[in-house]
Every structure is written in C-alpha cells, then in structure tokens.
Design a protein around this motif. Sequence first.
Motif, PDB file in Angstrom:
ATOM      1  N   TRP A   8      31.811  39.768   0.634  1.00 33.73           N
ATOM      2  CA  TRP A   8      30.919  40.435  -0.305  1.00 33.73           C
ATOM      3  C   TRP A   8      31.662  41.403  -1.214  1.00 33.73           C
ATOM      4  O   TRP A   8      31.127  41.832  -2.237  1.00 33.73           O
ATOM      5  CB  TRP A   8      29.779  41.130   0.425  1.00 33.73           C
ATOM      6  CG  TRP A   8      30.198  42.191   1.387  1.00 33.73           C
ATOM      7  CD1 TRP A   8      30.489  42.025   2.707  1.00 33.73           C
ATOM      8  CD2 TRP A   8      30.377  43.574   1.119  1.00 33.73           C
ATOM      9  NE1 TRP A   8      30.841  43.207   3.268  1.00 33.73           N
ATOM     10  CE2 TRP A   8      30.781  44.192   2.332  1.00 33.73           C
ATOM     11  CE3 TRP A   8      30.247  44.371  -0.004  1.00 33.73           C
ATOM     12  CZ2 TRP A   8      31.042  45.548   2.421  1.00 33.73           C
ATOM     13  CZ3 TRP A   8      30.515  45.726   0.104  1.00 33.73           C
ATOM     14  CH2 TRP A   8      30.899  46.299   1.303  1.00 33.73           C
ATOM     15  N   THR A   9      32.926  41.762  -0.874  1.00 31.79           N
ATOM     16  CA  THR A   9      33.704  42.641  -1.755  1.00 31.79           C
ATOM     17  C   THR A   9      34.711  41.874  -2.600  1.00 31.79           C
ATOM     18  O   THR A   9      35.390  42.460  -3.430  1.00 31.79           O
ATOM     19  CB  THR A   9      34.471  43.696  -0.944  1.00 31.79           C
ATOM     20  OG1 THR A   9      35.392  43.038  -0.083  1.00 31.79           O
ATOM     21  CG2 THR A   9      33.544  44.562  -0.142  1.00 31.79           C
ATOM     22  N   ASP A  10      34.809  40.556  -2.388  1.00 32.16           N
ATOM     23  CA  ASP A  10      35.776  39.744  -3.118  1.00 32.16           C
ATOM     24  C   ASP A  10      35.275  39.503  -4.534  1.00 32.16           C
ATOM     25  O   ASP A  10      34.232  38.902  -4.740  1.00 32.16           O
ATOM     26  CB  ASP A  10      36.002  38.421  -2.397  1.00 32.16           C
ATOM     27  CG  ASP A  10      37.097  37.594  -3.021  1.00 32.16           C
ATOM     28  OD1 ASP A  10      37.836  38.123  -3.880  1.00 32.16           O
ATOM     29  OD2 ASP A  10      37.219  36.416  -2.645  1.00 32.16           O
ATOM     30  N   ARG A  11      36.004  39.986  -5.518  1.00 34.53           N
ATOM     31  CA  ARG A  11      35.583  39.855  -6.914  1.00 34.53           C
ATOM     32  C   ARG A  11      36.351  38.772  -7.662  1.00 34.53           C
ATOM     33  O   ARG A  11      36.250  38.674  -8.887  1.00 34.53           O
ATOM     34  CB  ARG A  11      35.727  41.195  -7.618  1.00 34.53           C
ATOM     35  CG  ARG A  11      34.861  42.268  -6.996  1.00 34.53           C
ATOM     36  CD  ARG A  11      34.874  43.518  -7.820  1.00 34.53           C
ATOM     37  NE  ARG A  11      34.055  44.555  -7.215  1.00 34.53           N
ATOM     38  CZ  ARG A  11      32.770  44.707  -7.432  1.00 34.53           C
ATOM     39  NH1 ARG A  11      32.133  43.892  -8.239  1.00 34.53           N
ATOM     40  NH2 ARG A  11      32.095  45.680  -6.855  1.00 34.53           N
ATOM     41  N   THR A  12      37.113  37.954  -6.983  1.00 36.94           N
ATOM     42  CA  THR A  12      37.882  36.923  -7.686  1.00 36.94           C
ATOM     43  C   THR A  12      36.974  35.887  -8.341  1.00 36.94           C
ATOM     44  O   THR A  12      37.369  35.245  -9.301  1.00 36.94           O
ATOM     45  CB  THR A  12      38.861  36.211  -6.736  1.00 36.94           C
ATOM     46  OG1 THR A  12      38.143  35.672  -5.632  1.00 36.94           O
ATOM     47  CG2 THR A  12      39.929  37.163  -6.242  1.00 36.94           C
ATOM     48  N   SER A  15      48.175  40.921   6.535  1.00 36.84           N
ATOM     49  CA  SER A  15      47.286  40.719   5.396  1.00 36.84           C
ATOM     50  C   SER A  15      46.008  41.513   5.610  1.00 36.84           C
ATOM     51  O   SER A  15      45.516  41.634   6.722  1.00 36.84           O
ATOM     52  CB  SER A  15      46.957  39.234   5.232  1.00 36.84           C
ATOM     53  OG  SER A  15      46.241  38.785   6.354  1.00 36.84           O
ATOM     54  N   ARG A  16      45.529  42.061   4.539  1.00 40.68           N
ATOM     55  CA  ARG A  16      44.309  42.848   4.610  1.00 40.68           C
ATOM     56  C   ARG A  16      43.150  41.944   4.237  1.00 40.68           C
ATOM     57  O   ARG A  16      42.932  41.641   3.079  1.00 40.68           O
ATOM     58  CB  ARG A  16      44.403  44.032   3.672  1.00 40.68           C
ATOM     59  CG  ARG A  16      45.564  44.951   4.019  1.00 40.68           C
ATOM     60  CD  ARG A  16      45.690  46.060   3.040  1.00 40.68           C
ATOM     61  NE  ARG A  16      44.630  47.027   3.287  1.00 40.68           N
ATOM     62  CZ  ARG A  16      44.350  48.036   2.486  1.00 40.68           C
ATOM     63  NH1 ARG A  16      45.034  48.205   1.398  1.00 40.68           N
ATOM     64  NH2 ARG A  16      43.385  48.870   2.770  1.00 40.68           N
ATOM     65  N   GLN A  17      42.444  41.503   5.240  1.00 40.15           N
ATOM     66  CA  GLN A  17      41.291  40.642   4.992  1.00 40.15           C
ATOM     67  C   GLN A  17      40.132  41.479   4.456  1.00 40.15           C
ATOM     68  O   GLN A  17      39.792  42.505   5.017  1.00 40.15           O
ATOM     69  CB  GLN A  17      40.875  39.942   6.288  1.00 40.15           C
ATOM     70  CG  GLN A  17      41.912  38.978   6.808  1.00 40.15           C
ATOM     71  CD  GLN A  17      42.085  37.795   5.875  1.00 40.15           C
ATOM     72  OE1 GLN A  17      41.146  37.378   5.216  1.00 40.15           O
ATOM     73  NE2 GLN A  17      43.277  37.254   5.809  1.00 40.15           N
TER      74      GLN A  17
END
Length: 68
Positions: A43-47, A37-39
């Motif tokens: 701060w880049t998570d846009r969900t 999995s690519r963690q």
Amino acid sequence: MSRPLLRIVRGEPTAEEVAAVTAVVAALSVSRPPAPSRQRPLWTDRTGLLHAPAMPGKDRWRASGLPG
C-alpha cells in the motif's frame, strides 16, 4: 614472486601516511554481505504511479497517459 599491493611513485610519504592508505585499501577490498532489503508494504509502493517517458512519434500523445 608476487607484486606489491601498493607502490609509491611520487613524493616521500611518512610511515603513518603509508599505513593510512594501506588501511583504506584493505578495508575497501573486504567483501561485505549485501545490505538487507527493506520490504515495503504494497500500500506504500508508489511505483505504479510512474509512467514511461513520452516518446516522439505519430499519435504517441495518446499512449503517453497509459501505463507502460
């Protein structure tokens, strides 16, 4: 007695064609480990920017702007 892995039901394939199909079926049947999995950094998570789809109903427009 075990059943054959492949059975030719139509046509007259060459030995090379049967070998190619056998190789593809064998390759697809091999279980592979799951991809790592690519963690992503938080701060880049846009969900969090995604909202639930608007649902029809009385006064649902008010809830359409609120996170789910």
